[in-house]
Design a protein around this motif. Structure first.
Motif, mmCIF file in Angstrom:
data_model
loop_
_atom_site.group_PDB
_atom_site.id
_atom_site.type_symbol
_atom_site.label_atom_id
_atom_site.label_comp_id
_atom_site.label_asym_id
_atom_site.label_seq_id
_atom_site.Cartn_x
_atom_site.Cartn_y
_atom_site.Cartn_z
ATOM 1 N N THR A 201 28.480 47.584 32.537
ATOM 2 C CA THR A 201 28.084 47.681 31.128
ATOM 3 C C THR A 201 29.227 47.284 30.194
ATOM 4 O O THR A 201 28.997 46.872 29.071
ATOM 5 N N LEU A 202 30.445 47.433 30.683
ATOM 6 C CA LEU A 202 31.591 47.039 29.855
ATOM 7 C C LEU A 202 31.836 45.537 29.941
ATOM 8 O O LEU A 202 32.720 45.005 29.279
ATOM 9 N N MET A 203 31.064 44.880 30.794
ATOM 10 C CA MET A 203 31.150 43.438 31.000
ATOM 11 C C MET A 203 32.564 43.000 31.383
ATOM 12 O O MET A 203 33.073 42.004 30.901
ATOM 13 N N THR A 208 33.364 36.828 40.911
ATOM 14 C CA THR A 208 34.045 36.167 42.024
ATOM 15 C C THR A 208 35.376 36.885 42.269
ATOM 16 O O THR A 208 35.574 37.980 41.773
ATOM 17 N N TYR A 209 36.284 36.285 43.059
ATOM 18 C CA TYR A 209 37.568 36.925 43.339
ATOM 19 C C TYR A 209 38.363 37.124 42.053
ATOM 20 O O TYR A 209 38.471 36.204 41.255
ATOM 21 N N ASN A 210 38.901 38.312 41.868
ATOM 22 C CA ASN A 210 39.655 38.566 40.637
ATOM 23 C C ASN A 210 40.975 37.806 40.628
ATOM 24 O O ASN A 210 41.600 37.600 41.677
ATOM 25 N N THR A 211 41.376 37.379 39.440
ATOM 26 C CA THR A 211 42.552 36.504 39.293
ATOM 27 C C THR A 211 43.526 37.082 38.264
ATOM 28 O O THR A 211 43.541 36.659 37.110
ATOM 29 N N PRO A 212 44.358 38.045 38.674
ATOM 30 C CA PRO A 212 45.230 38.699 37.702
ATOM 31 C C PRO A 212 46.167 37.706 36.997
ATOM 32 O O PRO A 212 46.690 36.791 37.623
ATOM 33 N N PHE A 213 46.340 37.919 35.725
ATOM 34 C CA PHE A 213 47.270 37.164 34.868
ATOM 35 C C PHE A 213 46.947 35.676 34.769
ATOM 36 O O PHE A 213 47.793 34.873 34.395
ATOM 37 N N ASP A 214 45.729 35.313 35.116
ATOM 38 C CA ASP A 214 45.320 33.917 34.994
ATOM 39 C C ASP A 214 44.592 33.721 33.661
ATOM 40 O O ASP A 214 43.842 34.581 33.224
ATOM 41 N N GLU A 215 44.815 32.587 33.051
ATOM 42 C CA GLU A 215 44.171 32.289 31.767
ATOM 43 C C GLU A 215 42.641 32.419 31.872
ATOM 44 O O GLU A 215 41.976 32.885 30.960
ATOM 45 N N ASN A 216 42.100 32.012 33.004
ATOM 46 C CA ASN A 216 40.640 32.003 33.144
ATOM 47 C C ASN A 216 40.090 33.214 33.889
ATOM 48 O O ASN A 216 39.037 33.139 34.520
ATOM 49 N N ARG A 217 40.814 34.309 33.818
ATOM 50 C CA ARG A 217 40.374 35.512 34.520
ATOM 51 C C ARG A 217 39.025 35.986 33.991
ATOM 52 O O ARG A 217 38.772 35.931 32.794
ATOM 53 N N LYS A 218 38.200 36.460 34.917
ATOM 54 C CA LYS A 218 36.831 36.825 34.529
ATOM 55 C C LYS A 218 36.574 38.321 34.601
ATOM 56 O O LYS A 218 35.467 38.779 34.389
ATOM 57 N N GLY A 219 37.578 39.072 34.982
ATOM 58 C CA GLY A 219 37.371 40.513 35.061
ATOM 59 C C GLY A 219 37.820 41.057 36.405
ATOM 60 O O GLY A 219 38.404 40.341 37.226
ATOM 61 N N LEU A 220 37.526 42.309 36.640
ATOM 62 C CA LEU A 220 38.046 42.966 37.837
ATOM 63 C C LEU A 220 37.011 43.038 38.954
ATOM 64 O O LEU A 220 35.818 42.834 38.719
ATOM 65 N N ASN A 221 37.497 43.294 40.163
ATOM 66 C CA ASN A 221 36.654 43.683 41.292
ATOM 67 C C ASN A 221 36.933 45.158 41.521
ATOM 68 O O ASN A 221 38.088 45.563 41.610
ATOM 69 N N LEU A 222 35.884 45.943 41.624
ATOM 70 C CA LEU A 222 36.113 47.354 41.935
ATOM 71 C C LEU A 222 36.482 47.497 43.401
ATOM 72 O O LEU A 222 36.059 46.704 44.243
ATOM 73 N N GLY A 223 37.256 48.522 43.707
ATOM 74 C CA GLY A 223 37.615 48.770 45.096
ATOM 75 C C GLY A 223 37.536 50.244 45.405
ATOM 76 O O GLY A 223 37.393 51.074 44.497
ATOM 77 N N ALA A 293 52.485 45.183 38.939
ATOM 78 C CA ALA A 293 51.766 45.374 37.681
ATOM 79 C C ALA A 293 50.411 46.026 37.918
ATOM 80 O O ALA A 293 49.874 45.979 39.018
ATOM 81 N N HIS A 294 49.875 46.594 36.834
ATOM 82 C CA HIS A 294 48.513 47.127 36.906
ATOM 83 C C HIS A 294 47.570 45.943 37.125
ATOM 84 O O HIS A 294 46.723 45.979 37.999
ATOM 85 N N GLY A 295 47.726 44.897 36.308
ATOM 86 C CA GLY A 295 47.052 43.608 36.523
ATOM 87 C C GLY A 295 45.644 43.672 37.080
ATOM 88 O O GLY A 295 45.369 43.209 38.179
ATOM 89 N N THR A 296 44.715 44.191 36.293
ATOM 90 C CA THR A 296 43.343 44.349 36.796
ATOM 91 C C THR A 296 42.555 43.044 36.736
ATOM 92 O O THR A 296 41.474 42.949 37.290
ATOM 93 N N ALA A 297 43.086 42.067 36.006
ATOM 94 C CA ALA A 297 42.413 40.780 35.789
ATOM 95 C C ALA A 297 41.299 40.867 34.751
ATOM 96 O O ALA A 297 40.424 40.006 34.713
ATOM 97 N N THR A 298 41.323 41.884 33.902
ATOM 98 C CA THR A 298 40.424 41.846 32.746
ATOM 99 C C THR A 298 41.184 41.140 31.627
ATOM 100 O O THR A 298 42.420 41.139 31.603
ATOM 101 N N GLY A 299 40.433 40.559 30.715
ATOM 102 C CA GLY A 299 41.042 39.853 29.599
ATOM 103 C C GLY A 299 41.995 40.762 28.858
ATOM 104 O O GLY A 299 43.142 40.409 28.577
ATOM 105 N N ASN A 300 41.524 41.936 28.587
ATOM 106 C CA ASN A 300 42.290 42.883 27.787
ATOM 107 C C ASN A 300 43.530 43.420 28.493
ATOM 108 O O ASN A 300 44.633 43.389 27.956
ATOM 109 N N ASN A 301 43.387 43.910 29.722
ATOM 110 C CA ASN A 301 44.547 44.526 30.382
ATOM 111 C C ASN A 301 45.706 43.565 30.554
ATOM 112 O O ASN A 301 46.842 43.872 30.217
ATOM 113 N N ASP A 302 45.419 42.404 31.109
ATOM 114 C CA ASP A 302 46.527 41.520 31.478
ATOM 115 C C ASP A 302 47.299 41.030 30.259
ATOM 116 O O ASP A 302 48.522 40.849 30.319
ATOM 117 N N LEU A 303 46.590 40.864 29.151
ATOM 118 C CA LEU A 303 47.266 40.449 27.922
ATOM 119 C C LEU A 303 48.130 41.589 27.380
ATOM 120 O O LEU A 303 49.309 41.412 27.092
#
Lengths: 400, 85, 354
Positions: A201-203, A208-223, A293-303
Motif C-alpha cells: 500500500t505504501l507503493m 524485481t530484484y532490489n537495487t540499493p543506491f541505484d538511480e533507477n531503484r524501484k523499491g524494496l524486497n521484503l525478507g 548501510a540500511h540501503g533498502t532501495a526505496t527512493g526515499n531511504n537511499d536518498l
C-alpha cells in the motif's frame, strides 16, 4: 576511545543461509536469496520478490523438535534457531552460570498466525492456541525458554525496522551498567501477508530484484530472518578465557521527527544517530573503515541515508554497501542480520558487495562498493532506520 | 461534471477523515496538498486506492498522483477522461 | 550514580485520573467484563489535522504525555520511551480484516502505518519535534517496566536529564472477542467491589495510559524517587517471596521496611495466589493496596500501580477504596509495586519519598 562490549557468539538464519557459515559463503559468492514467495498464499505473488527462508513451518517444527501442540509463530521458530546457534558459537554450556538476559526485536511477532486464523479463532478450537502467540513479546519469551533463561530480564523492542539494532544497543548498555553479565541480543521477523500488503500500500515494493543506491531503484524486497549475538561482560570474558569475535563499540538512536513513515530529505535523524554512535565509540568518522548501510532501495531511504552519510563523512567516505540485495529487507531483524555481517566483515577483512547497482543517483556522486573487496577493517558502522522516524547506528570494532 | 466534483469532495472528506471540513469548504481549484487542504503523501496513497477502487484507474507511480491530485477540478478532469468504471 | 526522580505523572484510565489535582476522590463503579477510559477532551490537546489518523491509544498516549510534560514544566526531553504489550490493536485489526475481507485488494496504507508498535512514541516525538532517543518496549506485562529501566539507566549515568516514559494500551474489538474465547476475560460482569472475590477465571480487560517525566534532577513537582526496578520472565509461585527479599536486600531493605506494597491482583482465581501468599506471608504486617478493580487489566496497567504509588508518596494518603488491609502507616517513605500477568513477566518497582 571508549571501551566496547564483547561479542562472543552469533547465529543467523536468512534467505541466504541457515547459519553463519552459509550466510558468509553466500555473501562472498554473490548468491542472493531473492525469489517469488512460496510459503504464503498471496495475490501479490507475481508482483513482488522476497527473501524467503525455504523451510515450511512443519520443517521448522521438526528441526526444533517441538511437540505437535506447540503454539510457536514462525517468528519464534526462526528466532530460536538463530539464538541457539549464537549460544553454541559462544561456547555456553551452562546458561545459568552467569546472569543472562535476552533482548529481541520484532515487528511482525505472531501476526503470521493471527492473519491465518483471524476469524477461525472465534469458532474453531484447534487454532486457538495461537491467540496467545500474537503479541510481540511471545517470540522472545519462547526463545528464552528454549535457551533455559529463567528468572531474568527478558524483553522485546519494537521500533519497526530499527528494532534489532536497538536491541543490540540496550544489550550493550545493560552490560556496561552491570545489570547483566551476558545478554543475547538480536531480532526475528517472518514474512506475513500483513507486511507484504502493508508495504504494497505504501507503493515501495519492487517487482524485481532490489537495487540499493541505484538511480533507477524501484523499491524494496521484503525478507524474513532472525539473528542473535551474545554479548558478555569483561568479567565473564576473563573468567571463562573467552575468545571475542568483535566489540559493540558505539551506538546511537535518534528520531527524525519528520513524518510517520518517510525519512527527512536531509536525513536529520540518521545523521544524529551516526553522530551519537561515533561519540559513544569515541572515534572520528575517518576511523570508520566500512559502512553497512540500511540501503533498502526505496527512493526515499537511499536518498535520505546517502545525504546523511555525506553529512558525516564528507570527503572521507569509506566504502559502503547495502546487503539487502542479498536478503531483502528483514524489517525488525535487519539490524541483527547486518550486525552479524558487520562482524563477519571484520573477522575476514572483507567488504560485501552492493549487488544490482548500475547507475549512480543523480543527487550525489556516492557509489557503493559493488564487488567483493579485501581490506583491513577495524571498525564497521551499521545503519538501521524505521517507521516512526526511528534511526539507529551501531559501530562494531575488532579491538575493544 | 459538477456532480463528480461534489462526489469527490465528499469522498476526500470521508476517506481522509477530515472531520472539521465540509464539502462547501473545498473550492474546485483549492490546492489539496501543502498550503491548501494540507494533505500529505499518505493521503496521496489513499487517493490512489480510491481512483482504482471507484473509477478503475490504476497508477503505478505515486509521483503521478501528485499532479492528478492538485485540485478537485484537476482530479475530476482526469477521472472523466480515464475512468473505466 | 545519579538519583532518579519521578517529577510528573499523567494517567488516563477508567477512573477520572487525568486531572492531577484530585486523587481518586470520586470512584466510578462498573459492572462489566471490559471497561474503557474516562476520556479527557482530546481536542483540547491535539489539532484536528494531527488527530484524524489517530486511533484511541495514540490519542490517549499523546494527551497523557502532554499532561506529564506540563506538570514537569519542561518543553522537551532527552528521550521518549514507551511500553505497549499489544501495540496499536485497533489499526492492526483494521488492516488484517481488510486483507481478509477484500482478498488483499484495495487496501489503503493508513491503518498499516498506524499499526506499528512505535506509533505512539513516534507521534509524541513528531508533535514535540523531539529528535532524541525514541524506544518502544513490547514485552507483555513488563513493557512499561522495561521502558522505565531503560530510562533509569540513562539518567543514572547522566546520559540524559529528563525522560518521558509511558505505557499505553488500547482495546481492539476483535482481540477482545478472541480473548473471551480463551477465558482470559471474566465470564460474567463484576462490580469493582466484587472483582477480588469473584472466584472466576480471567480478568476485567481495559484500556488506558500512564506517562511520567523522570529526571536526575529533583523538581518542585517531584512525586517520588525511583530506586530500583527488576523484571523476571519467569518466577515460580514458591520463588516469589525469595525473589522479593533478594531484591530488597540489594537495596538494603527488608520486607518490614516497606510502608506500602502495591499488588497487581486482578481477581483471576488462577493467578491471584501469587499475591495472596505475600499478603499472608512477608507482607502480612504491611499496608497492602491494589488497583485493578478500579482500572481493569491490560499489559501496561502496572504503570497505574506506579502512578498510585507516586500519588500515595506525594500526598501521604491512601484512598480507602484501594486498601486490602488496614495497617494505616503514619508515615509513608517506601513503596514497593509487584505485578505479574498469568504467572509470567513479573516486575518489582521500588519507590521512596522524595
Amino acid at each position: 576511545m571508549n571501551k566496547g562490549v564483547a561479542i562472543t557468539g552469533m547465529g543467523i538464519i536468512s534467505a541466504i543461509g541457515n547459519n553463519v557459515a552459509e550466510n558468509y559463503d553466500a555473501l562472498i559468492n554473490e548468491k542472493k536469496g531473492i525469489t517469488r514467495v512460496d510459503h504464503i498464499e498471496t495475490i501479490q505473488r507475481e508482483e513482488i520478490m522476497v527473501g524467503e527462508i525455504k523451510f515450511t513451518n512443519d520443517e521448522l517444527i521438526a528441526q526444533l523438535n517441538l511437540s505437535p501442540e506447540n503454539n510457536y509463530s514462525r517468528t519464534a521458530m526462526l528466532g530460536v534457531i538463530a539464538a541457539k546457534e549464537a549460544i553454541a558459537d559462544a561456547g555456553i554450556n551452562d546458561i545459568k552460570k552467569f546472569k543472562t538476559g535476552i533482548v529481541s526485536g520484532t515487528s511482525v511477532g505472531g501476526m503470521d498466525m493471527t492473519e491465518k486464523y483471524y476469524y477461525q479463532y472465534l469458532t474453531e478450537k484447534e487454532p486457538q492456541k495461537y491467540i496467545e502467540s500474537h503479541h510481540a513479546g511471545d517470540s522472545t519469551q519462547k526463545i528464552a525458554e528454549q535457551l533455559g533463561i529463567e528468572e531474568s530480564l527478558v524483553t522485546t523492542i519494537s521500533t519497526a525496522c530499527s528494532s534489532a539494532a536497538n536491541a543490540i544497543m540496550l544489550g550493550a548498555r545493560l552490560i556496561k551498567s552491570g545489570k547483566l553479565d551476558r545478554v543475547v541480543v538480536g531480532g526475528a521477523d517472518c514474512l506475513s501477508k500483513f507486511t507484504i500488503n502493508g508495504f504494497k500500500t505504501l507503493m515501495i515494493l519492487s517487482d524485481t530484484y532490489n537495487t540499493p543506491f541505484d538511480e533507477n531503484r524501484k523499491g524494496l524486497n521484503l525478507g524474513e530472518a532472525a539473528a542473535f549475538l551474545v554479548l558478555e561482560s569483561d568479567e565473564v570474558i576473563k573468567a571463562e578465557n573467552k575468545k571475542v569475535l568483535a566489540y559493540v563499540k558505539g551506538y546511537g538512536n535518534a528520531n527524525d521527527a519528520f513524518h510517520q513513515t518517510a525519512s527527512s530529505d536531509n536525513g536529520d535523524g540518521a545523521t544524529l544517530a551516526m553522530e551519537k554512535a561515533l561519540k559513544v565509540a569515541g572515534i572520528k568518522p575517518s576511523e570508520i573503515d566500512y559502512i553497512n548501510a540500511h540501503g533498502t532501495a526505496t527512493g526515499n531511504n537511499d536518498l535520505s541515508e546517502g545525504r546523511a552519510i555525506l553529512r558525516i563523512f564528507g570527503n572521507e567516505m569509506p566504502e559502503f554497501s547495502s546487503t539487502k540485495a542479498f536478503t531483502g529487507h528483514t524489517l525488525a531483524a535487519a539490524g541483527a542480520i547486518e550486525a552479524v555481517y558487520s562482524v563477519l566483515a571484520l573477522q575476514n577483512n572483507v567488504i560485501f558487495p552492493n549487488l544490482n547497482f548500475k547507475t549512480p543517483m543523480k543527487e550525489f556522486s556516492m557509489i557503493p562498493q559493488t564487488e567483493l573487496k579485501k581490506k583491513e577493517l577495524n571498525t564497521v558502522l551499521s545503519n538501521s532506520f524505521g517507521f516512526g522516524g526511528n534511526c539507529s547506528a551501531v559501530i562494531f570494532s575488532k579491538e575493544a | 461534471m459538477s456532480e463528480l466534483k461534489e462526489e469527490l469532495k465528499a469522498k476526500i472528506i470521508e476517506q481522509l477523515n477530515l472531520e472539521d471540513v465540509a464539502v462547501a469548504d473545498i473550492a474546485d481549484d483549492d490546492a489539496l496538498f501543502g498550503d491548501g487542504l494540507g494533505l500529505d503523501s499518505i493521503d496521496a496513497l489513499e487517493l490512489i486506492v480510491m481512483l482504482d477502487k471507484d473509477y478503475g484507474i490504476r497508477l503505478s507511480d505515486p509521483k503521478e498522483g501528485r499532479k492528478i491530485f492538485e485540485s478537485v477540478q484537476v482530479m475530476a478532469d482526469y477521472i472523466q477522461e480515464h475512468r473505466t468504471k | 550514580m545519579k538519583k532518579v526522580y519521578i517529577n510528573s505523572i499523567a494517567s488516563i484510565s477508567p477512573q477520572k485520573t487525568f486531572d492531577n489535582t484530585i486523587f481518586l476522590d470520586e470512584i466510578i463503579d462498573y459492572n462489566d467484563t471490559v471497561i474503557f477510559v474516562q476520556d479527557p477532551d482530546y481536542k483540547q490537546y491535539i489539532p484536528p489535522a494531527a488527530a484524524r489518523r489517530m486511533a484511541k491509544g495514540i490519542k490517549m498516549g499523546v494527551v497523557a504525555s502532554k499532561i506529564a510534560m506540563d506538570e514537569a514544566g519542561i518543553e522537551t526531553v532527552d528521550a521518549i520511551i514507551t511500553g505497549t504489550g499489544m501495540g496499536c490493536m485497533i489499526d492492526s485489526e483494521k488492516f488484517v480484516s481488510a486483507i481478509i475481507d477484500n482478498n488483499e485488494q484495495y487496501l489503503t496504507p493508513t491503518s498499516f502505518i498506524q499499526s506499528t508498535h512505535n506509533t505512539v512514541a513516534g507521534q509524541i516525538a513528531l508533535g514535540m519535534e523531539c529528535k532524541a532517543y525514541n524506544f518502544t518496549y513490547v514485552h507483555s506485562a513488563i513493557s512499561f517496566e522495561a521502558a522505565l529501566l531503560d530510562a533509569k539507566m540513562q539518567l543514572e549515568n547522566a546520559e540524559a536529564t529528563h525522560i518521558l516514559v509511558g505505557g499505553v494500551e488500547e482495546l481492539g474489538e476483535h482481540t477482545t472477542k478472541v480473548h473471551r474465547v480463551i477465558n482470559h476475560i471474566k465470564p460474567e460482569a463484576v462490580t469493582i467491589s466484587e472483582v477480588l472475590n469473584s472466584k472466576t477465571k480471567g480478568a476485567v480487560f481495559s484500556e488506558g495510559t500512564n506517562f511520567f517525566v523522570i529526571s536526575n534532577q529533583r523538581r518542585e513537582s517531584c512525586y517520588a524517587e525511583l530506586v530500583a526496578i527488576e523484571t523476571f520472565n519467569t518466577l515460580q509461585k514458591d520463588r516469589v517471596s525469595e525473589a522479593i527479599e533478594a531484591f530488597l536486600k540489594e537495596n538494603n531493605l527488608k520486607a518490614d521496611d516497606i510502608d506500602v506494597v502495591v499488588f497487581g491482583n486482578n481477581g483471576d482465581v488462577d493467578f491471584d495466589g501469587f499475591y495472596n501468599q505475600l499478603s499472608k506471608g512477608i507482607f502480612s504486617k504491611t499496608q497492602q493496596v491494589f488497583y485493578k478493580h478500579l482500572v481493569g487489566e491490560n499489559n501496561t496497567v502496572s504503570a497505574f500501580g506506579v502512578w498510585l504509588a507516586s500519588k500515595i508518596l506525594k500526598t501521604q494518603s491512601i484512598a480507602e477504596i484501594v486498601k486490602i488491609n488496614k495497617i494505616n502507616p503514619s508515615k509513608i517513605k517506601t513503596v514497593l509495586c509487584y505485578n505479574q500477568y498469568r504467572g509470567q513477566n513479573h516486575s518489582l518497582v521500588l519507590l521512596k519519598k522524595c
